[in-house]
Design an enzyme around this catalytic site. Structure first.
Site, PDB file in Angstrom:
ATOM      1  CG  ASP A 143      -8.828   1.859  21.597  1.00 22.11           C
ATOM      2  OD1 ASP A 143      -9.344   1.854  20.476  1.00 22.11           O
ATOM      3  OD2 ASP A 143      -7.862   1.148  21.920  1.00 22.11           O
TER       4      ASP A 143
ATOM      5  CG  ASP B 103      -8.000  -5.009  19.441  1.00 20.67           C
ATOM      6  OD1 ASP B 103      -8.718  -6.006  19.625  1.00 20.67           O
ATOM      7  OD2 ASP B 103      -6.781  -5.077  19.215  1.00 20.67           O
TER       8      ASP B 103
END
Ligand code: PLP
Ligand code: CA
Length: 304
Positions: free
Chosen positions: A27, A29
């Site tokens: 992922d 952020d």
């Protein structure tokens, strides 16, 4: 089901987990950066994983940038070896879904942002005009384009009542597809502030239309299928690393991947333990196999 371990690991234990994975899905952020700052050590982690022969992918629910723009962001933050082909955003995957899976024959009405529009354009998916927002337009005379066959909702800082009403008008036709880039409820900003996410806008349209959107981003399996259709991935040899339990970790579980929570983002170890106590199978699927403080903890495992 026995439930997942939620095991806090470091050093040699991280090495074992990485040895077992051929593909590492990150992922973005909260894992490799926070806003405009790279997580300390993250560029080096990506470089070393690649040098060790791992295939690395970036799987983000952030639909605001087109892929080429992410390449620039990676490079700006010190990631020197990330290619466009390795970046899978909810905007890119939504465009791929409309073109390759739904094979939509007509235009898409978009509640979204320039990143979404650019990916649709690159995929050759036609987009409907936003409609006139002039003083003469009201809910009684909304201009609706008969060629619209799908509504796509993403993050939109210019969300308006008229956009909501127009989308609602299209969704009266049961044949009109209803898609959402991602279900994220909100996002952390600097200074402890938050911004509403795509999920909050989708919820408004779901209520108004009495319909449920098909979600493209995490935790939906489609993003993994999108990667798998281009790179032959064995789920059993893949590790998903994320900071949000109900999107990233659930995504990993839904796709049969090993899952790791990193504590540099939204979810906490207490959140994970709370889900572990739950009786609901869906909540149990949000419990990660492993937990690390930060992906910087990979460095020790990779450098030896
Ligand atoms: N969507 C928007 C608009 C965001 O600002 C963010 C995070 O900053 C995200 C989604 C979540 O991105 P990711 O999936 O990389 O955590
Ligand atoms: Ca995240």
């Amino acid at each position: 089901a026995g439930g997942r371990g939620c095991r806090m690991i470091r050093g040699a234990q991280i090495r074992d987990v990485l040895d077992a994975a051929h593909n590492v899905l990150f992922d973005c952020d909260g894992v490799i950066w926070n806003g405009e700052a790279a997580v300390a050590g993250a560029p080096e982690v990506v470089r070393l994983l690649k040098r060790r022969g791992k295939r690395v992918f970036f799987v983000t629910n952030n639909c605001t940038r087109p892929r080429e723009n992410y390449v620039q962001k990676f490079s700006r933050l010190g990631f020197t070896d990330v290619a466009e082909e390795e970046i899978f955003s909810s905007a890119y995957c939504s465009a791929a879904y409309l073109r390759d899976v739904a094979k939509v024959q007509g235009k898409v009405f978009v509640i979204g942002c320039p990143g979404v529009l650019k990916e649709l354009q690159d995929a050759g998916v036609p987009v409907a005009e936003q409609g006139d927002e002039g003083p003469d337009v009201s809910v009684y005379n909304l201009p609706l384009d008969p060629d619209v066959k799908a509504v796509l909702v993403g993050y939109d800082e210019r969300f308006t009542f008229m956009k909501l009403a127009t989308a609602c008008g299209y969704l009266r036709d049961a044949e009109c597809l209803f898609l959402a880039t991602d279900p994220d409820p909100w996002h952390p900003l600097r200074g402890g502030r938050i911004t509403p996410g795509s999920g909050s806008l989708t919820a408004a349209l779901e209520t108004a239309s009495s319909r449920k959107a098909t979600v493209i981003g995490k935790p939906s399996r489609f993003m993994f299928e999108c990667i798998s259709s281009q790179f032959d991935l064995d789920p059993a040899r893949s590790l998903m690393v994320g900071d949000r339990l109900e999107t990233d970790v659930l995504f990993g579980a839904n796709c049969g991947l090993a899952t790791m929570l990193t504590l540099t983002g939204v979810s906490t170890l207490e959140d994970a333990h709370e889900l572990q106590q739950s009786e609901s199978p869906e909540k149990k699927d949000c419990v990660p196999d492993y937990v690390v403080e930060s992906i910087a903890d990979f460095l020790q495992a990779l450098e030896e």
